[in-house]
Design a protein around this motif. Structure first.
Motif, short mmCIF file in Angstrom:
data_model
loop_
_atom_site.label_atom_id
_atom_site.label_comp_id
_atom_site.label_asym_id
_atom_site.label_seq_id
_atom_site.Cartn_x
_atom_site.Cartn_y
_atom_site.Cartn_z
N GLU A 30 0.83 -1.20 0.00
CA GLU A 30 0.00 0.00 0.00
C GLU A 30 0.87 1.26 0.00
O GLU A 30 0.57 2.21 -0.71
CB GLU A 30 -0.94 0.01 1.21
CG GLU A 30 -1.93 -1.13 1.24
CD GLU A 30 -2.78 -1.23 0.00
OE1 GLU A 30 -3.36 -0.22 -0.41
OE2 GLU A 30 -2.85 -2.33 -0.57
N CYS A 31 1.94 1.22 0.77
CA CYS A 31 2.86 2.37 0.82
C CYS A 31 3.44 2.63 -0.56
O CYS A 31 3.50 3.79 -1.00
CB CYS A 31 3.98 2.10 1.80
SG CYS A 31 3.46 2.03 3.51
N ALA A 32 3.85 1.58 -1.23
CA ALA A 32 4.42 1.73 -2.57
C ALA A 32 3.37 2.22 -3.56
O ALA A 32 3.63 3.10 -4.39
CB ALA A 32 5.02 0.41 -3.03
N ASP A 33 2.17 1.66 -3.50
CA ASP A 33 1.11 2.01 -4.44
C ASP A 33 0.65 3.46 -4.28
O ASP A 33 0.37 4.14 -5.27
CB ASP A 33 -0.10 1.09 -4.27
CG ASP A 33 0.17 -0.33 -4.74
OD1 ASP A 33 1.20 -0.57 -5.41
OD2 ASP A 33 -0.66 -1.21 -4.42
N PHE A 34 0.55 3.92 -3.05
CA PHE A 34 0.00 5.25 -2.79
C PHE A 34 1.06 6.30 -2.46
O PHE A 34 0.73 7.47 -2.29
CB PHE A 34 -1.03 5.19 -1.66
CG PHE A 34 -2.28 4.45 -2.04
CD1 PHE A 34 -3.20 5.02 -2.90
CD2 PHE A 34 -2.53 3.19 -1.53
CE1 PHE A 34 -4.35 4.34 -3.26
CE2 PHE A 34 -3.69 2.49 -1.88
CZ PHE A 34 -4.60 3.08 -2.75
N GLY A 35 2.31 5.89 -2.31
CA GLY A 35 3.37 6.85 -2.03
C GLY A 35 3.27 7.47 -0.65
O GLY A 35 3.51 8.68 -0.50
N VAL A 36 2.89 6.67 0.33
CA VAL A 36 2.77 7.16 1.71
C VAL A 36 3.61 6.27 2.62
O VAL A 36 4.11 5.23 2.22
CB VAL A 36 1.30 7.16 2.18
CG1 VAL A 36 0.47 8.13 1.36
CG2 VAL A 36 0.69 5.77 2.14
N ASN A 37 3.72 6.67 3.89
CA ASN A 37 4.50 5.87 4.83
C ASN A 37 3.60 4.86 5.55
O ASN A 37 2.37 4.99 5.53
CB ASN A 37 5.29 6.76 5.80
CG ASN A 37 4.39 7.55 6.71
OD1 ASN A 37 3.48 7.02 7.32
ND2 ASN A 37 4.67 8.84 6.83
#
Length: 52
Positions: A30-37
């Motif tokens: 999810e972090c990779a897909d959405f660019g969040v931590n």
């Protein structure tokens, strides 16, 4: 609507939809897909849990 709020809404709805389908959610993906931590994804999951 504020851009950040729009992103959060899309992220939460995406996660919620996949959970409803019985799919497994991986924070790292999810972090990779959405660019969040990871903490952001954890807060999103807490928001979903609080809503339910």
């Amino acid at each position: 609507m504020e851009h950040g709020l729009d992103d959060k809404s899309k992220r939460i709805l995406s996660i919620y939809t996949r959970l409803r389908e019985g799919r497994t959610i991986y924070k790292s993906q999810e972090c990779a897909d959405f660019g969040v931590n990871p903490r952001t994804i954890q807060r999103d999951l807490a928001d979903i849990q609080g809503f339910l």
